[in-house]
Design a protein around this motif. Sequence first.
Motif, PDB file in Angstrom:
ATOM      1  N   ASN A 142     -32.213  11.532  38.244  1.00  0.00           N
ATOM      2  CA  ASN A 142     -31.544  10.176  37.687  1.00  0.00           C
ATOM      3  C   ASN A 142     -30.750  10.438  36.261  1.00  0.00           C
ATOM      4  N   GLY A 143     -31.033  11.801  35.966  1.00  0.00           N
ATOM      5  CA  GLY A 143     -30.269  12.218  34.795  1.00  0.00           C
ATOM      6  C   GLY A 143     -31.235  11.974  33.515  1.00  0.00           C
ATOM      7  N   ASP A 144     -32.579  11.591  33.838  1.00  0.00           N
ATOM      8  CA  ASP A 144     -33.430  11.279  32.533  1.00  0.00           C
ATOM      9  C   ASP A 144     -33.961  12.880  32.013  1.00  0.00           C
ATOM     10  N   VAL A 145     -33.897  13.261  31.014  1.00  0.00           N
ATOM     11  CA  VAL A 145     -34.384  14.392  30.449  1.00  0.00           C
ATOM     12  C   VAL A 145     -35.570  14.310  29.441  1.00  0.00           C
ATOM     13  N   TRP A 146     -36.723  15.362  29.884  1.00  0.00           N
ATOM     14  CA  TRP A 146     -37.896  15.068  29.091  1.00  0.00           C
ATOM     15  C   TRP A 146     -38.206  16.633  28.620  1.00  0.00           C
ATOM     16  N   THR A 147     -38.462  16.545  27.124  1.00  0.00           N
ATOM     17  CA  THR A 147     -38.800  17.733  26.865  1.00  0.00           C
ATOM     18  C   THR A 147     -40.148  18.158  26.089  1.00  0.00           C
ATOM     19  N   TRP A 148     -40.947  19.347  26.241  1.00  0.00           N
ATOM     20  CA  TRP A 148     -42.155  19.426  25.617  1.00  0.00           C
ATOM     21  C   TRP A 148     -41.906  20.412  24.526  1.00  0.00           C
ATOM     22  N   SER A 149     -43.014  20.243  23.554  1.00  0.00           N
ATOM     23  CA  SER A 149     -43.220  21.287  22.505  1.00  0.00           C
ATOM     24  C   SER A 149     -44.617  21.116  22.389  1.00  0.00           C
ATOM     25  N   GLN A 150     -45.345  22.140  21.564  1.00  0.00           N
ATOM     26  CA  GLN A 150     -46.904  21.964  21.283  1.00  0.00           C
ATOM     27  C   GLN A 150     -46.767  20.926  20.083  1.00  0.00           C
ATOM     28  N   ARG A 151     -45.796  20.757  19.401  1.00  0.00           N
ATOM     29  CA  ARG A 151     -45.887  19.951  18.283  1.00  0.00           C
ATOM     30  C   ARG A 151     -45.940  18.396  18.719  1.00  0.00           C
TER      31      ARG A 151
ATOM     32  N   HIS B  24     -31.124  22.624  27.572  1.00  0.00           N
ATOM     33  CA  HIS B  24     -31.882  23.589  27.276  1.00  0.00           C
ATOM     34  C   HIS B  24     -32.539  22.855  25.893  1.00  0.00           C
ATOM     35  N   PRO B  25     -33.727  23.223  25.590  1.00  0.00           N
ATOM     36  CA  PRO B  25     -34.290  22.785  24.476  1.00  0.00           C
ATOM     37  C   PRO B  25     -33.942  23.471  23.353  1.00  0.00           C
ATOM     38  N   GLN B  26     -33.911  22.960  22.018  1.00  0.00           N
ATOM     39  CA  GLN B  26     -33.274  23.694  21.054  1.00  0.00           C
ATOM     40  C   GLN B  26     -34.376  23.612  19.874  1.00  0.00           C
ATOM     41  N   ALA B  27     -34.249  24.459  18.782  1.00  0.00           N
ATOM     42  CA  ALA B  27     -35.273  24.483  17.942  1.00  0.00           C
ATOM     43  C   ALA B  27     -35.019  23.259  16.817  1.00  0.00           C
ATOM     44  N   GLY B  28     -36.250  22.764  16.489  1.00  0.00           N
ATOM     45  CA  GLY B  28     -36.209  21.551  15.673  1.00  0.00           C
ATOM     46  C   GLY B  28     -37.675  21.645  14.827  1.00  0.00           C
ATOM     47  N   ALA B  29     -37.646  20.636  13.460  1.00  0.00           N
ATOM     48  CA  ALA B  29     -38.640  20.662  13.040  1.00  0.00           C
ATOM     49  C   ALA B  29     -39.895  19.644  13.443  1.00  0.00           C
ATOM     50  N   ASN B  30     -39.296  18.639  14.253  1.00  0.00           N
ATOM     51  CA  ASN B  30     -40.392  17.815  14.743  1.00  0.00           C
ATOM     52  C   ASN B  30     -40.125  17.702  16.279  1.00  0.00           C
ATOM     53  N   GLY B  31     -40.865  18.712  17.040  1.00  0.00           N
ATOM     54  CA  GLY B  31     -40.655  18.596  18.429  1.00  0.00           C
ATOM     55  C   GLY B  31     -39.390  19.490  18.995  1.00  0.00           C
ATOM     56  N   ASN B  32     -38.849  19.366  19.853  1.00  0.00           N
ATOM     57  CA  ASN B  32     -37.696  20.097  20.241  1.00  0.00           C
ATOM     58  C   ASN B  32     -36.297  19.101  20.809  1.00  0.00           C
ATOM     59  N   PRO B  33     -35.506  19.166  19.842  1.00  0.00           N
ATOM     60  CA  PRO B  33     -34.220  18.613  20.356  1.00  0.00           C
ATOM     61  C   PRO B  33     -33.746  19.280  21.536  1.00  0.00           C
ATOM     62  N   THR B  34     -32.831  18.583  22.332  1.00  0.00           N
ATOM     63  CA  THR B  34     -32.306  19.067  23.648  1.00  0.00           C
ATOM     64  C   THR B  34     -30.964  19.166  23.887  1.00  0.00           C
ATOM     65  N   VAL B  35     -30.400  20.085  24.169  1.00  0.00           N
ATOM     66  CA  VAL B  35     -28.852  20.308  24.464  1.00  0.00           C
ATOM     67  C   VAL B  35     -28.772  19.632  25.674  1.00  0.00           C
ATOM     68  N   THR B  36     -27.984  18.861  25.965  1.00  0.00           N
ATOM     69  CA  THR B  36     -27.553  18.667  27.494  1.00  0.00           C
ATOM     70  C   THR B  36     -25.966  18.258  27.538  1.00  0.00           C
ATOM     71  N   ILE B  37     -25.663  18.368  28.986  1.00  0.00           N
ATOM     72  CA  ILE B  37     -24.204  18.122  29.375  1.00  0.00           C
ATOM     73  C   ILE B  37     -24.282  16.657  29.946  1.00  0.00           C
ATOM     74  N   ALA B  38     -23.449  15.695  29.433  1.00  0.00           N
ATOM     75  CA  ALA B  38     -23.423  14.520  30.208  1.00  0.00           C
ATOM     76  C   ALA B  38     -21.990  13.971  30.466  1.00  0.00           C
ATOM     77  N   ALA B  39     -21.761  13.978  31.658  1.00  0.00           N
ATOM     78  CA  ALA B  39     -20.210  13.678  31.906  1.00  0.00           C
ATOM     79  C   ALA B  39     -19.267  14.457  31.190  1.00  0.00           C
ATOM     80  N   GLY B  40     -19.679  15.804  31.220  1.00  0.00           N
ATOM     81  CA  GLY B  40     -18.847  16.780  30.583  1.00  0.00           C
ATOM     82  C   GLY B  40     -18.795  16.613  29.010  1.00  0.00           C
ATOM     83  N   GLN B  41     -19.769  15.801  28.239  1.00  0.00           N
ATOM     84  CA  GLN B  41     -19.925  15.941  26.907  1.00  0.00           C
ATOM     85  C   GLN B  41     -21.144  16.589  26.738  1.00  0.00           C
ATOM     86  N   ILE B  42     -21.004  17.555  25.361  1.00  0.00           N
ATOM     87  CA  ILE B  42     -22.124  17.986  24.995  1.00  0.00           C
ATOM     88  C   ILE B  42     -23.074  16.930  24.033  1.00  0.00           C
TER      89      ILE B  42
END
Length: 475
Positions: free
Chosen positions: A345-354, A372-390
Amino acid sequence: MQIPPPDTAEAPAARDVRRRTVIAGAAWSVPAIAVAAATPAYAASGTALTITRVPGETLSCHATTGPLVAHLQSSNAVGQVVQFSLPSGWRWANGSGSYVTDSSGNATVPAGDIVAGVRVGSISATNSGVTTAADVQVAGTGTLATGSNSVAFPSNANSQILRVNTNLSGAVVTKTTGDIWSWFDNGTSNDEAWTQIGTGASTNAQAATYVWAPNTKAALWVKSGALQLGTSAVTFSSGGNSDFSRVASCGPLAMALKTNGDVWGWQEGGSWTQLDTGVTDDLDQIAPVHDSTAGNTFYWVKNGVVTSSSGSVAIGSGENTSVVRLTQSWTNGGGQTGLSAVRANGDVWTWSQRAGWMKVATGASTGPEQTHPQAGANGNPTVTIAAGQIQVNGRPAQMGQGESNDNFIRDAVANDRVLAVKRDGSLYDNYGGRGANQYVKIASNVSTGYSEIGITASSSGSLRYRLFWITPASC
């Protein structure tokens, strides 16, 4: 399966309009995302037209190896002409795109009738003013380009490049000929040279990766179904080194998936062990996670559920269902490695140890290599493509001046560095703008297929990135 050589086109028919039926049991591949993109088109009369089947990923400038089918639903669906239209740069090998529906209301473009261009293309079908469309994915072939002259591919061999797979500080390149090369960033001022490590490699997407472990730095790849590590075949204690199709790695961990759904895992110092069976042979289904705090865990998708070598996986409140993609990225933050799961359904869940599992986005595209998950200070932000938009955590990414955030189709991440390519072959980098995470265009004429852009990040000393992409040759 591997991309086969181009089919021999059948002799031109006496008429452009031909009656075709699907041959039962014909072997062809249908990426789920391509079919899902074909939204039914309706006329006021109740007539509906849907593209129900598309060819699998097609080699650029070559004929399709599977059929394309449009289904007409109406009170008079038999014997109707459906006109197919091709994107710019594509052409008809036979006829001019007119096909007649059969007794089931299907108009079928046979394998080999369409010659693909150099990038993904949207093919439309029209009947009585009703039009629908679907994407056909293209694996562009050409030369390997890099963001640094110090890691340039050898010029005398830089042609027919089909795949570039990266992991941490290593890269693997596969050619249409099956020749396979590898390179790694040794963390010094002198870059390693590209080395050809073998021939006969699988040309599938995600059929090669790089293992970056303390005592093992080598490409992991598939040759005629058998796993290879560097220049040698992998040894299995019980035999069975056959029928492998996909591989993945993270630090000292590696995973491999067989065509029958068996999934295997390995970590440096140990042997290959079967983890499970019944896993779909598809892209983004296996993801090893090496985390400096949490330790080593193998993850895979089985029947829509994220499964792990450490036991059951709890995602939200009963949301570990209908998962279609699973990706990991080395992030050097939030626990060294991030893991993202994309639901149907397009939901994105991301895991990090923090931070553990966090729901970071909705409405994301569900195609391969788009989250793809991306580096972040609090957990991991996540880069997605949605309807052609980053997007980053469901919010539109910041674009450089004069740049538009639309028509993106593929992305790649290492730590906090991101590459993203548009459908027209424009390549964007989030490090090129005046502000942090501001996307600017760095190249044109870039391939849009699977495993055709990548980033490495040196983990020794100061962080150093290397960017890779394929520039397709013109048809």
